[in-house]
Write an enzyme that holds these catalytic residues in place. Sequence first.
Site, PDB file in Angstrom:
ATOM      1  N   GLU A 437     -20.573  11.936  69.651  1.00  0.00           N
ATOM      2  CA  GLU A 437     -21.078  12.576  68.592  1.00  0.00           C
ATOM      3  C   GLU A 437     -20.116  13.324  67.916  1.00  0.00           C
ATOM      4  O   GLU A 437     -20.583  14.315  67.099  1.00  0.00           O
ATOM      5  CB  GLU A 437     -22.370  12.938  68.557  1.00  0.00           C
TER       6      GLU A 437
HETATM    7  C1  LIG Z   1     -20.028   8.158  77.690  1.00  0.00           C
HETATM    8  C2  LIG Z   1     -19.660   7.857  76.375  1.00  0.00           C
HETATM    9  C3  LIG Z   1     -20.850   7.434  75.376  1.00  0.00           C
HETATM   10  C4  LIG Z   1     -20.401   7.259  73.843  1.00  0.00           C
HETATM   11  N1  LIG Z   1     -21.640   6.449  73.278  1.00  0.00           N
HETATM   12  C5  LIG Z   1     -21.426   6.223  72.125  1.00  0.00           C
HETATM   13  C6  LIG Z   1     -22.353   5.552  71.270  1.00  0.00           C
HETATM   14  O1  LIG Z   1     -23.465   5.326  71.631  1.00  0.00           O
HETATM   15  N2  LIG Z   1     -21.854   4.644  70.066  1.00  0.00           N
HETATM   16  C7  LIG Z   1     -20.559   5.046  69.596  1.00  0.00           C
HETATM   17  O2  LIG Z   1     -20.455   4.475  68.458  1.00  0.00           O
HETATM   18  N3  LIG Z   1     -19.540   5.642  70.291  1.00  0.00           N
HETATM   19  C8  LIG Z   1     -19.851   6.303  71.301  1.00  0.00           C
HETATM   20  N4  LIG Z   1     -18.980   7.031  72.194  1.00  0.00           N
HETATM   21  C9  LIG Z   1     -17.818   7.171  71.625  1.00  0.00           C
HETATM   22  C10 LIG Z   1     -17.431   8.563  71.189  1.00  0.00           C
HETATM   23  O3  LIG Z   1     -18.224   8.982  70.066  1.00  0.00           O
HETATM   24  C11 LIG Z   1     -15.969   8.873  71.025  1.00  0.00           C
HETATM   25  O4  LIG Z   1     -15.333   8.683  72.359  1.00  0.00           O
HETATM   26  C12 LIG Z   1     -15.482  10.015  70.323  1.00  0.00           C
HETATM   27  O5  LIG Z   1     -16.013   9.944  69.024  1.00  0.00           O
HETATM   28  C13 LIG Z   1     -14.126  10.274  70.486  1.00  0.00           C
HETATM   29  O6  LIG Z   1     -13.490   9.310  69.908  1.00  0.00           O
HETATM   30  P1  LIG Z   1     -12.129   8.614  70.966  1.00  0.00           P
HETATM   31  O7  LIG Z   1     -12.409   8.551  71.995  1.00  0.00           O
HETATM   32  O8  LIG Z   1     -11.511   7.541  70.278  1.00  0.00           O
HETATM   33  O9  LIG Z   1     -11.064  10.058  70.844  1.00  0.00           O
HETATM   34  P2  LIG Z   1      -9.934  10.057  69.767  1.00  0.00           P
HETATM   35  O10 LIG Z   1     -10.543  10.143  68.597  1.00  0.00           O
HETATM   36  O11 LIG Z   1      -8.712   9.299  70.136  1.00  0.00           O
HETATM   37  O12 LIG Z   1      -9.783  11.623  70.289  1.00  0.00           O
HETATM   38  C14 LIG Z   1      -8.779  11.977  71.125  1.00  0.00           C
HETATM   39  C15 LIG Z   1      -8.377  13.671  70.859  1.00  0.00           C
HETATM   40  O13 LIG Z   1      -7.943  13.781  69.547  1.00  0.00           O
HETATM   41  C16 LIG Z   1      -8.542  14.882  68.901  1.00  0.00           C
HETATM   42  N5  LIG Z   1      -8.641  14.406  67.363  1.00  0.00           N
HETATM   43  C17 LIG Z   1      -8.863  13.058  66.833  1.00  0.00           C
HETATM   44  N6  LIG Z   1      -8.720  13.110  65.600  1.00  0.00           N
HETATM   45  C18 LIG Z   1      -8.408  14.123  65.194  1.00  0.00           C
HETATM   46  C19 LIG Z   1      -8.288  14.918  63.932  1.00  0.00           C
HETATM   47  N7  LIG Z   1      -8.500  14.304  62.647  1.00  0.00           N
HETATM   48  N8  LIG Z   1      -8.227  16.136  64.120  1.00  0.00           N
HETATM   49  C20 LIG Z   1      -8.136  16.835  64.794  1.00  0.00           C
HETATM   50  N9  LIG Z   1      -8.336  16.461  66.286  1.00  0.00           N
HETATM   51  C21 LIG Z   1      -8.307  15.265  66.309  1.00  0.00           C
HETATM   52  C22 LIG Z   1      -9.882  14.642  69.199  1.00  0.00           C
HETATM   53  O14 LIG Z   1     -10.890  15.830  69.137  1.00  0.00           O
HETATM   54  C23 LIG Z   1      -9.896  14.297  70.944  1.00  0.00           C
HETATM   55  O15 LIG Z   1      -9.571  15.479  71.506  1.00  0.00           O
HETATM   56  C24 LIG Z   1     -19.161   7.393  73.650  1.00  0.00           C
HETATM   57  C25 LIG Z   1     -18.028   7.835  74.261  1.00  0.00           C
HETATM   58  C26 LIG Z   1     -18.355   7.909  75.750  1.00  0.00           C
HETATM   59  C27 LIG Z   1     -17.216   8.308  76.506  1.00  0.00           C
END
Ligand SMILES: Cc1cc2nc3c(=O)[nH]c(=O)nc-3n(C[C@H](O)[C@H](O)[C@H](O)COP(=O)(O)OP(=O)(O)OC[C@H]3O[C@@H](n4cnc5c(N)ncnc54)[C@H](O)[C@@H]3O)c2cc1C
Length: 594
Positions: A437
């Site tokens: 989220e």
């Molecule tokens: C167990 C689990 C359940 C989930 N459930 C759902 C679900 O039901 N539906 C769904 O759609 N998704 C779901 N997710 C996905 C989740 O919402 C994402 O993992 C999350 O939004 C982060 O995206 P990412 O993993 O691609 O990380 P990234 O976006 O790659 O982020 C990696 C790091 O970079 C930082 N970062 C990225 N962009 C920026 C920026 N612009 N400024 C500053 N810092 C930044 C982040 O804070 C983080 O520390 C789930 C994930 C998990 C692990």
Amino acid sequence: MTTYAAPLRDMEFVLHELVDLEAIRALPGLEEASPELIDAVLNEASRLAGEVLAPANKLGDLQGTRVVDGAVQIPQEFKAAYKTFVEGGWPSLKFDPEYGGQGLPAVVSVAVEEMWQSANMAFALCPLLTQGAIDAILLHGTEDQKRRYVRPMVAGTWTGTMNLTEPQAGSDLAAVRTRAEPKGDHYLLSGQKIFITWGDHDAAENVVHTVLARTPDAPEGVKGISMFMVPKFLVGADGSLGERNDVYPVSVEHKLGIHGSPTCVMSFGDQGGAVGYLVGEENQGLVYMFTMMNRARLAVGVQGLSISERAYQQAVGYARDRLQGTLPGHQGRVAIIHHADVRRMLMLMRSQIEAMRALAYTTMAALDLAERAEDPVQRAANQARVDLLTPVVKGWCTEVAQELTSLGVQVHGGMGYIEETGASQHFRDARITTIYEGTTGIQAMDLIGRKTLRDGGAAQRALLGEMEATVGDLEGAGESLAPLRAALSAGVQAQREALEWVLAHGADNPHVPGAAAFNLLMLMGTVTGGWQLARGALAAERRVAAGEGDAALLQGRLATARFYATQVAPRAKAYLEAITEGAAEVMSLPPEQF
Ligand SMILES: Cc1cc2nc3c(=O)[nH]c(=O)nc-3n(C[C@H](O)[C@H](O)[C@H](O)COP(=O)(O)OP(=O)(O)OC[C@H]3O[C@@H](n4cnc5c(N)ncnc54)[C@H](O)[C@@H]3O)c2cc1C
């Protein structure tokens, strides 16, 4: 058996002393929420949490979920618990009676949800995501979509998901690639989503996916994303279930915690296209997603509180039983709860849990007022407060949960590191809350950008004004509250300085807001949590002076508020210094030097 008697008393304290329940009950549609009904609901919920959901928590962790023949199987105990949950009418608690809901205020249903999340976070994610999907359809769907889909979802016989994430599109949803081709009255979706919570399972009759996708001629980036509803089984005009739709779970992730919650890779359209229905207008999907995500973000903040409460209860139980060391005045070896350092850890846990609870519940009360107050000025002021505090509740409560669930392990010593005690499960389960989220970083950017710089600090100043009024109230209170007065006054001053610094320097260089954002979020959580504890202490002192109420509870609240004032509140000053003195250093090393 885990009981929720202790947190229940604190929940009731917050609801009755820190929230104006009379004002909430005066709102249209919430007239039925009498104090008697609220107490009855909370007591029944605590029984279900303790007797049904909590016992399945460890089993879910051990067994996990799996995909068999294109369908997810969840633990038997989860299926049985879900059946009991639905039969008891619990999924419908907060929804509109028009759709079969029971119309309870958000500020009351949050207490019930705290118990679910505390008892079994992996299980409780299912109703949490279903609520997100219901909100999307109610806010932006057509009358026909609402009529056919919302009732069974409110009843819990169908569940819902939020399908946003793709391998290349996480925090940055502009990169979403899933395709939606128009075909007659519907669309055909194809693509892959990852990490979809409760994306498939065998406990409900149908799963309704809300999905972000692009139509063929959509503009690039965020402006070209639309929202669709994709049911697992197609739904007839009369609401009856039809053919299996072309959306399947490919696998479930093996992950650090919440093993009982299936985190699915979902494939849309492998056999020609998954039938989907547009929600609202084309290319407005991201806007819609944000309106519904705010409530889900508050709910994840509450997960941070809930899992901390569970870890705390377990740590207290262990600290009472475990004998180690001696102390003057005690015969033989003592239970570790008698050692000052163990007490420090338990007080850090308890005081911050009480602060998080009060902050989350009062924000939910503001949400009730924002959604239902008749006076538009009151609605707007409360909406501004909810908007401002949503990233704080989400970000701060979940970050604090990392500290507290870790302390829960620490209180257990070596046994905390051993899976048998269960302390480590809470620590593992809590870890996801700062990630999904929207990560803490994303919450912090929301707070500093959309919620602070955009309105020139207006919502922050309104909040600071209210906190200053509480400092004034503390001046008229007894000497025992002097540490609270000093701490809150210093905290408000720190938050004001941080705000002015951010407003003055936010445009200096593009990295300034990003470098300061996390510290601002933590500062605000620390100060607003302390503010709510101070309000609680004032109420407790009034009750004690009048000889009313549960003396142990009230004395406990006074003690935890004083502890927080001296041991936790000083962190605010460090966050301020990190903002004003340290922001430039954050970018001082070039990427190649890491
Ligand atoms: C167990 C689990 C359940 C989930 N459930 C759902 C679900 O039901 N539906 C769904 O759609 N998704 C779901 N997710 C996905 C989740 O919402 C994402 O993992 C999350 O939004 C982060 O995206 P990412 O993993 O691609 O990380 P990234 O976006 O790659 O982020 C990696 C790091 O970079 C930082 N970062 C990225 N962009 C920026 C920026 N612009 N400024 C500053 N810092 C930044 C982040 O804070 C983080 O520390 C789930 C994930 C998990 C692990």
